[in-house]
Design an enzyme around this catalytic site. Structure first.
Site, PDB file in Angstrom:
ATOM      1  N   ARG A 106       0.843  -1.198   0.000  1.00  0.00           N
ATOM      2  CA  ARG A 106       0.000   0.000   0.000  1.00  0.00           C
ATOM      3  C   ARG A 106       0.880   1.251   0.000  1.00  0.00           C
ATOM      4  O   ARG A 106       0.484   2.311  -0.468  1.00  0.00           O
ATOM      5  CB  ARG A 106      -0.950   0.016   1.215  1.00  0.00           C
ATOM      6  CG  ARG A 106      -1.684   1.328   1.364  1.00  0.00           C
ATOM      7  CD  ARG A 106      -2.963   1.297   2.200  1.00  0.00           C
ATOM      8  NE  ARG A 106      -2.989   0.347   3.267  1.00  0.00           N
ATOM      9  CZ  ARG A 106      -2.483   0.535   4.499  1.00  0.00           C
ATOM     10  NH1 ARG A 106      -1.891   1.661   4.822  1.00  0.00           N
ATOM     11  NH2 ARG A 106      -2.577  -0.407   5.406  1.00  0.00           N
TER      12      ARG A 106
ATOM     13  N   TYR B 192     -13.270  19.096 -13.521  1.00  0.00           N
ATOM     14  CA  TYR B 192     -13.872  17.784 -13.813  1.00  0.00           C
ATOM     15  C   TYR B 192     -14.956  17.513 -12.749  1.00  0.00           C
ATOM     16  O   TYR B 192     -14.799  17.864 -11.583  1.00  0.00           O
ATOM     17  CB  TYR B 192     -12.760  16.724 -13.795  1.00  0.00           C
ATOM     18  CG  TYR B 192     -13.269  15.331 -13.642  1.00  0.00           C
ATOM     19  CD1 TYR B 192     -14.151  14.787 -14.589  1.00  0.00           C
ATOM     20  CD2 TYR B 192     -12.920  14.546 -12.555  1.00  0.00           C
ATOM     21  CE1 TYR B 192     -14.646  13.498 -14.437  1.00  0.00           C
ATOM     22  CE2 TYR B 192     -13.403  13.262 -12.402  1.00  0.00           C
ATOM     23  CZ  TYR B 192     -14.271  12.745 -13.345  1.00  0.00           C
ATOM     24  OH  TYR B 192     -14.769  11.486 -13.185  1.00  0.00           O
TER      25      TYR B 192
ATOM     26  N   ASP C  85      -3.912  20.306 -12.232  1.00  0.00           N
ATOM     27  CA  ASP C  85      -4.324  19.039 -12.828  1.00  0.00           C
ATOM     28  C   ASP C  85      -4.030  19.149 -14.316  1.00  0.00           C
ATOM     29  O   ASP C  85      -4.718  19.854 -15.047  1.00  0.00           O
ATOM     30  CB  ASP C  85      -5.810  18.781 -12.558  1.00  0.00           C
ATOM     31  CG  ASP C  85      -6.280  17.441 -13.104  1.00  0.00           C
ATOM     32  OD1 ASP C  85      -5.666  16.944 -14.069  1.00  0.00           O
ATOM     33  OD2 ASP C  85      -7.280  16.904 -12.587  1.00  0.00           O
TER      34      ASP C  85
ATOM     35  N   LYS D  31      -5.794   8.393 -18.511  1.00  0.00           N
ATOM     36  CA  LYS D  31      -6.002   9.048 -19.809  1.00  0.00           C
ATOM     37  C   LYS D  31      -4.771   8.866 -20.709  1.00  0.00           C
ATOM     38  O   LYS D  31      -4.338   7.762 -20.897  1.00  0.00           O
ATOM     39  CB  LYS D  31      -6.359  10.517 -19.553  1.00  0.00           C
ATOM     40  CG  LYS D  31      -7.438  10.712 -18.470  1.00  0.00           C
ATOM     41  CD  LYS D  31      -8.715  10.017 -18.865  1.00  0.00           C
ATOM     42  CE  LYS D  31      -9.909  10.144 -17.921  1.00  0.00           C
ATOM     43  NZ  LYS D  31      -9.745  10.223 -16.513  1.00  0.00           N
TER      44      LYS D  31
HETATM   45  C1  3LM Z   1     -13.737  12.281 -17.913  1.00  0.00           C
HETATM   46  N1  3LM Z   1     -12.160  12.377 -16.152  1.00  0.00           N
HETATM   47  O1  3LM Z   1     -14.324  11.626 -18.765  1.00  0.00           O
HETATM   48  P1  3LM Z   1      -9.790   9.085 -12.641  1.00  0.00           P
HETATM   49  N2  3LM Z   1      -8.822  15.015 -13.484  1.00  0.00           N
HETATM   50  C2  3LM Z   1      -9.326  15.195 -14.724  1.00  0.00           C
HETATM   51  C3  3LM Z   1     -10.157  14.215 -15.287  1.00  0.00           C
HETATM   52  O2  3LM Z   1     -10.641  14.444 -16.505  1.00  0.00           O
HETATM   53  C4  3LM Z   1     -10.464  13.060 -14.537  1.00  0.00           C
HETATM   54  C5  3LM Z   1      -9.912  12.908 -13.265  1.00  0.00           C
HETATM   55  C6  3LM Z   1      -9.089  13.909 -12.766  1.00  0.00           C
HETATM   56  C7  3LM Z   1     -13.113  11.612 -16.762  1.00  0.00           C
HETATM   57  C8  3LM Z   1     -13.466  10.394 -16.274  1.00  0.00           C
HETATM   58  S1  3LM Z   1     -16.119  10.469 -15.828  1.00  0.00           S
HETATM   59  C9  3LM Z   1     -17.099   9.285 -15.063  1.00  0.00           C
HETATM   60  C10 3LM Z   1     -14.699   9.646 -16.472  1.00  0.00           C
HETATM   61  C11 3LM Z   1      -8.996  16.448 -15.466  1.00  0.00           C
HETATM   62  C12 3LM Z   1     -11.366  12.001 -15.063  1.00  0.00           C
HETATM   63  C13 3LM Z   1     -10.164  11.697 -12.427  1.00  0.00           C
HETATM   64  O3  3LM Z   1     -10.098   8.932 -11.198  1.00  0.00           O
HETATM   65  O4  3LM Z   1      -8.541   8.345 -13.045  1.00  0.00           O
HETATM   66  O5  3LM Z   1     -10.976   8.803 -13.511  1.00  0.00           O
HETATM   67  O6  3LM Z   1      -9.401  10.631 -12.878  1.00  0.00           O
HETATM   68  O7  3LM Z   1     -13.607  13.512 -17.991  1.00  0.00           O
END
Ligand code: 3LM
Length: 404
Positions: free
Chosen positions: A69, A122, A195, A220
């Site tokens: 962890r 987001y 971010d 991504k």
């Molecule tokens: C999306 N975004 O479709 P994860 N910061 C940014 C992001 O775009 C995202 C995260 C953090 C999307 C996910 S929506 C249900 C799907 C700028 C995620 C969070 O926890 O790895 O998904 O990242 O825009």
């Protein structure tokens, strides 16, 4: 003879170009059998040689693994590669982008602290900071950071964090990282956290521009193949130690699995060539949409019509591969457009080989109320495109027939 590129090679890794570092940086000289790829250490725990060594590992007197962890050799290789690519001192990997963001806020914020965020975030980040943090006694000020002067009204000695995305998800607003960092530093000691998920370090390196920390959803572009959920934070040794020992270890437990760390390392090897192709195709698609009679507006930093086009040229190596556009006829035409797509996939997420289309108001940003979306500059009819790696002519043909 097998020659492994190693950190201790005579050619220092900081002299290597980005693509070389994406493949070789921090490679362990200890890979057994000369294996080209790193081993995937599937272990939750690690044995110690003596009771004294147990104590030394736990006290921090002796570096090394304790429990996965907290640290794992495969995850550690990913962390050091990310730190190298972002020009940061250290990195911590998380089980998701939200794992990184939630670890950030729970590590560094306490009741009565103040936070400044950009108006557009987001959807899940918006919920966490604007809905949940206030329940814990943290004061949150959402501002339009496209004008960094707006900061001056709210910066004070209680401000602990200034957080924003650039480009912002989903409306492609751009924020001047250097100006924000300079304004914050001139007024208080708050951390500036960017971010940078939409860009990856190939397009934009916030730490070089004065930010204190970078957050990524590795889900991504950095992984790039749509088969992993992962996140990371990159910054100073001091901040990353706290993120690991408090945020990850004791608060969120949002650790990354070694297999997923391996997959992200594999994805990063091709990041530069993927980003070049993503961006070249997006540039063509944005120009196509802008000239299409059925498109009402197109937001893409590579277009001269984008209000921050000059900033994009300064701050980003290339304009990225995310496009926000509105069809004439608003929400209803946007819905028809989405339903007519055949090659593009209707899906959330971004940065995959597959091109994706989604409707932020009903999908990624449905956690905003309609009033919040209006106040936070997210229009109801906006359609978001993540341009993938297919042949751009095929993508354009599909958009053209779907626009009708
Ligand atoms: C999306 N975004 O479709 P994860 N910061 C940014 C992001 O775009 C995202 C995260 C953090 C999307 C996910 S929506 C249900 C799907 C700028 C995620 C969070 O926890 O790895 O998904 O990242 O825009």
């Amino acid at each position: 003879m097998v020659r492994m590129a190693k950190q201790d090679d005579s050619l220092a890794t900081d002299q290597w170009g980005f693509s070389t570092r994406a493949i070789h940086s921090q490679n362990h000289s200890s890979h057994e059998h000369g294996a080209l790829n790193p081993p995937i250490y599937y272990t939750s725990t690690y044995g110690f040689e003596s009771a004294e060594q147990c104590a030394a590992r736990f006290s921090g007197d002796e570096p090394g693994m304790i429990y996965s962890r907290i640290t794992n050799p495969t995850v550690q290789l990913l962390e050091s590669r990310l730190a190298n690519l972002e020009n940061g001192e250290a990195a911590v990997a998380f089980g998701s982008g939200m794992g990184a963001i939630s670890s950030l806020v729970w590590t560094f914020l306490r009741p009565n602290d103040e936070v400044i965020v950009d108006a557009t975030l987001y959807g899940c980040t918006h919920s966490l900071v604007n809905h949940i943090l206030p329940e814990f006694g943290i004061k949150v000020h959402p501002l339009d950071l496209t004008d960094p002067n707006n900061l001056k009204i709210y910066l004070n000695s209680n401000t602990k964090l200034v957080f924003f995305e650039t480009p912002a998800n989903p409306n492609m607003r751009l924020i001047d990282i250097a100006k924000v960092a300079e304004t914050v530093k001139a007024n208080c000691s708050a951390m500036v956290v960017v971010d940078s998920t939409y860009c990856t370090p190939y397009l934009q390196r916030p730490l070089d521009l004065g930010a204190d920390m970078v957050i990524h959803s590795l889900t991504k572009y950095l992984n790039g193949h749509g088969d992993v959920i992962a996140g990371a934070a990159i910054g100073t040794n001091e901040a990353m130690t706290l993120m690991r020992k408090v945020g990850l270890k004791e608060l969120t437990g949002a650790c990354l699995s070694p297999m997923d760390a391996y997959l992200v390392l594999r994805g990063i090897k091709t990041l530069p060539i993927r980003m070049e192709k993503h961006c070249a195709s997006a540039t063509k698609i944005a120009a196509f949409l802008e000239s299409h009679p059925q498109a009402a507006s197109v937001a893409y930093p590579g277009l001269t019509s984008h209000p921050a086009h000059k900033l994009a040229n300064r701050q980003m190596k290339l304009p990225g591969a995310m496009i926000a556009f509105e069809a004439k006829g608003g929400v209803e035409h946007g819905r028809q457009f989405m339903n007519r797509l055949t090659l593009w996939t209707r899906a959330v997420s971004l940065g995959d080989a597959e091109s994706l289309a989604e409707h932020p108001a009903s999908m990624t940003h449905a956690s905003y109320t309609a009033e919040e979306r209006k106040a936070h500059l997210i229009s109801e009819g906006l359609v978001r495109l993540s341009v993938g790696l297919e042949d751009v002519d095929d993508l354009i043909k599909d958009l053209d027939q779907a626009l009708g």
